[in-house]
Design a protein around this motif. Structure first.
Motif, PDB file in Angstrom:
ATOM      1  N   ARG A 172     -12.542 -38.728  16.026  1.00 48.41           N
ATOM      2  CA  ARG A 172     -12.445 -37.335  15.568  1.00 48.41           C
ATOM      3  C   ARG A 172     -13.269 -36.455  16.486  1.00 48.41           C
ATOM      4  O   ARG A 172     -14.152 -36.944  17.213  1.00 48.41           O
TER       5      ARG A 172
ATOM      6  N   ASP B  56     -14.498 -32.873  11.344  1.00 46.98           N
ATOM      7  CA  ASP B  56     -14.458 -34.331  11.173  1.00 46.98           C
ATOM      8  C   ASP B  56     -13.090 -34.795  10.693  1.00 46.98           C
ATOM      9  O   ASP B  56     -12.846 -35.993  10.586  1.00 46.98           O
ATOM     10  N   ASN B  57     -12.202 -33.857  10.409  1.00 48.68           N
ATOM     11  CA  ASN B  57     -10.844 -34.227  10.023  1.00 48.68           C
ATOM     12  C   ASN B  57      -9.848 -33.892  11.125  1.00 48.68           C
ATOM     13  O   ASN B  57      -8.642 -33.802  10.873  1.00 48.68           O
TER      14      ASN B  57
ATOM     15  N   ASP C 294      -6.379 -37.281   7.797  1.00 47.39           N
ATOM     16  CA  ASP C 294      -7.156 -37.151   6.562  1.00 47.39           C
ATOM     17  C   ASP C 294      -6.490 -36.210   5.571  1.00 47.39           C
ATOM     18  O   ASP C 294      -6.903 -35.055   5.395  1.00 47.39           O
TER      19      ASP C 294
HETATM   20 MG    MG Z   1     -12.469 -36.724   6.258  1.00 45.68          MG
END
Ligand code: MG
Ligand code: AMP
Length: 499
Positions: A181, A250-251, A260
């Protein structure tokens, strides 16, 4: 590469230094059993087309080969615009890489496999409803031709997981070209681990962008690739009407795959301000904001890459994002309207279309599909049947305005010609439009019906939806009900993050 009893596998991420992850075994769910097995995807990896007991005991973590090094990856990221240093796989493990028919490696990741050092206040688990949503939506995205992670199967169990109420603990077997990521780079940058940052960039180039190595500035070239892939993914989302809901850095996958799945939603009515995430009070991740937010996330990534790439180069690369996105979005939207030529009137034609859709609260998918069904039925040349036009105008409250727009649009279609200068017939145009305007999308209410049944142990609706979503451009005679806009209870559903 090692060989499990059933398939060859590797885990290149496990060869990175230990600061990149924590190695630990899954904590198996009690009484786990199959909810679904994705035979279409399994086939690409030479895996059985039926769910088996052997694979259940492997993926549930009950019988993991000793040498299979399952890892909780460490990453950080910006959540709702704020840097959070305490992230990582809090309920997931990278299990291994498996190989598709072309010899390309794909990560296998277990989501819901128990506590890790990054679980913070969480319990390391995933509930059945969110697992079903991710399973269905990733398949829907594959069907729509949108880059995405995929799901090989899911398990439910007797383990009780507490959210607003007690729910069944479930596990998703996620397959992705990469689980790296933006947040992986952010973690190394903000902890001053610059040698490891360089190492990660080198590995990303070796594994996913080997052609960048030839370039005089390989890290810059890598960043340009990430920008391009992200822009293409966002263009797809905007064209199809997909809202991700939690576009934290982070996604965001470095390969531009939709990643995600949480409180996502497809637009029913065309509403630029659509917020699918119940916890997104400010509308940071509203549908219309997604292009801007992706750029914001890319800027956060640029910052993390600043030890490797000169500032001016980073700026220059970022400035290309809008061009790539605009070009791809325009290409996708033109295809949706069946337009291949470009004329100055097209801008106003698109603008007035969106204005009308918003003002009349028109179902976006059904509108596009109705435009794709304006084939000539009478043989007088260029004019589609009255009935097909009515199907379009019936979607609007202001039918007169809709009709006026439709007439303009059809006049515009009349100037379309083939490469040889021959006029393009409406049936040729409509046939190509039906290949890009889905009849079926994963409306939240359809997912909810499948979830309600699954929670009672009936998984048949999941199978039915998978059949439709895998081939969303086909007619699927007799399945009209699944193409309908939501009933009142299923309108504007907001999904919570508690998954
Ligand atoms: Mg996530
Ligand atoms: P998400 O909103 O799913 O992208 O998750 C954000 C972070 O919270 C990630 O680091 C997840 O691993 C972690 N997380 C989410 N749900 C749980 C849970 N039930 N238990 C532990 N960690 C979780």
């Amino acid at each position: 590469m090692s060989t499990h009893q059933f398939f060859p596998y590797s885990n290149r991420f496990a060869d990175l230094p230990s600061c990149f992850y924590t190695e630990l075994k899954p904590d198996p769910l009690t009484g786990s059993r199959w909810v679904a097995w994705n035979s279409r995807l399994a086939e690409h990896f030479g895996l059985p087309n039926q769910a088996t007991e052997e694979f259940r005991s492997l993926f549930s973590g009950e019988c993991l080969p000793k040498e299979m090094r399952s890892l909780a990856m460490k990453y950080t990221g910006h959540q709702f615009g704020v840097y959070n240093p305490d992230l990582g796989d809090g309920r997931g493990l990278l299990l291994c890489e498996i190989y598709d028919e072309n010899g390309e490696a794909h990560d296998v990741h277990l989501k819901g496999s128990g506590l890790t050092p990054y679980s913070r206040m969480g319990d390391g688990r995933a509930v059945l409803r969110s697992t079903v949503r991710e399973y269905l939506c990733s398949e829907a995205m594959v069907g729509l031709g949108i880059p995405t992670t995929q799901a090989l199967g899911m398990l439910t169990s007797d383990t009780v997981v507490y959210r607003e109420k007690g729910e069944a603990g479930a596990l998703l077997i996620r397959v992705a070209k990469s689980h790296i990521r933006f947040g992986h780079f952010e973690y190394l940058y903000y902890t001053d681990q610059f040698a490891e940052l360089t190492l990660l960039a080198d590995k990303v180039i070796d594994w996913y962008f080997p052609h960048c190595r030839q370039h005089e500035k390989p890290y810059l070239k890598m960043f340009e690739q990430i920008i391009e892939r992200t822009a293409v993914m966002i263009a797809h989302w905007q064209a199809v009407g997909f809202a991700h809901g939690v576009m934290n850095s982070d996604n965001m996958s470095i390969l531009g795959e939709t990643f995600d799945y949480g409180p996502f939603g497809f637009l029913d009515e065309y509403d630029p301000n659509y917020i699918c995430n119940h916890s997104d009070y400010q509308g940071r991740y509203a549908f219309e904001q997604q292009p801007r937010i992706a750029l914001w996330n890319l800027s956060a990534l640029a910052h993390a890459l600043s030890p490797l790439i000169e500032r001016d180069d980073l700026q220059q690369a970022l400035s290309e994002y809008e061009t790539v996105l605009g070009k791809k979005y325009s290409q996708l939207m033109r295809a949706k309207l069946g337009l291949t030529l470009s004329v100055p009137e097209d801008g106003p034609l698109f603008e007035s279309m969106f204005d009308l859709l918003v003002a009349n609260g028109v179902d976006y998918t059904n509108f596009m599909r109705a435009l794709s069904n304006l084939d000539d039925e009478n043989l007088d040349g260029n004019h589609s049947s009255e009935r097909a036009k009515e199907v379009v105008t019936d979607l609007f409250v202001d039918r007169e305005a809709a009709r006026a727009w439709l007439d303009l649009y059809l006049v515009r279609c009349d100037i379309e010609v083939t490469a040889d200068g021959e006029p393009i017939s409406s049936s040729v145009r409509c046939e190509s439009m039906r290949k890009v305007n889905p009849k079926f999308i994963l409306r939240n209410y359809l997912a909810q019906v499948a979830i309600d049944r699954a929670e009672e142990g009936d998984y048949s609706e999941i199978g039915r939806l998978m059949g439709l979503l895998r081939a969303p451009f086909d007619e699927h005679a007799g399945m009209e009900a699944y193409a309908k806009p939501p009933p009142d209870w299923g309108k504007k559903m907001e999904i919570s993050c508690s998954s």
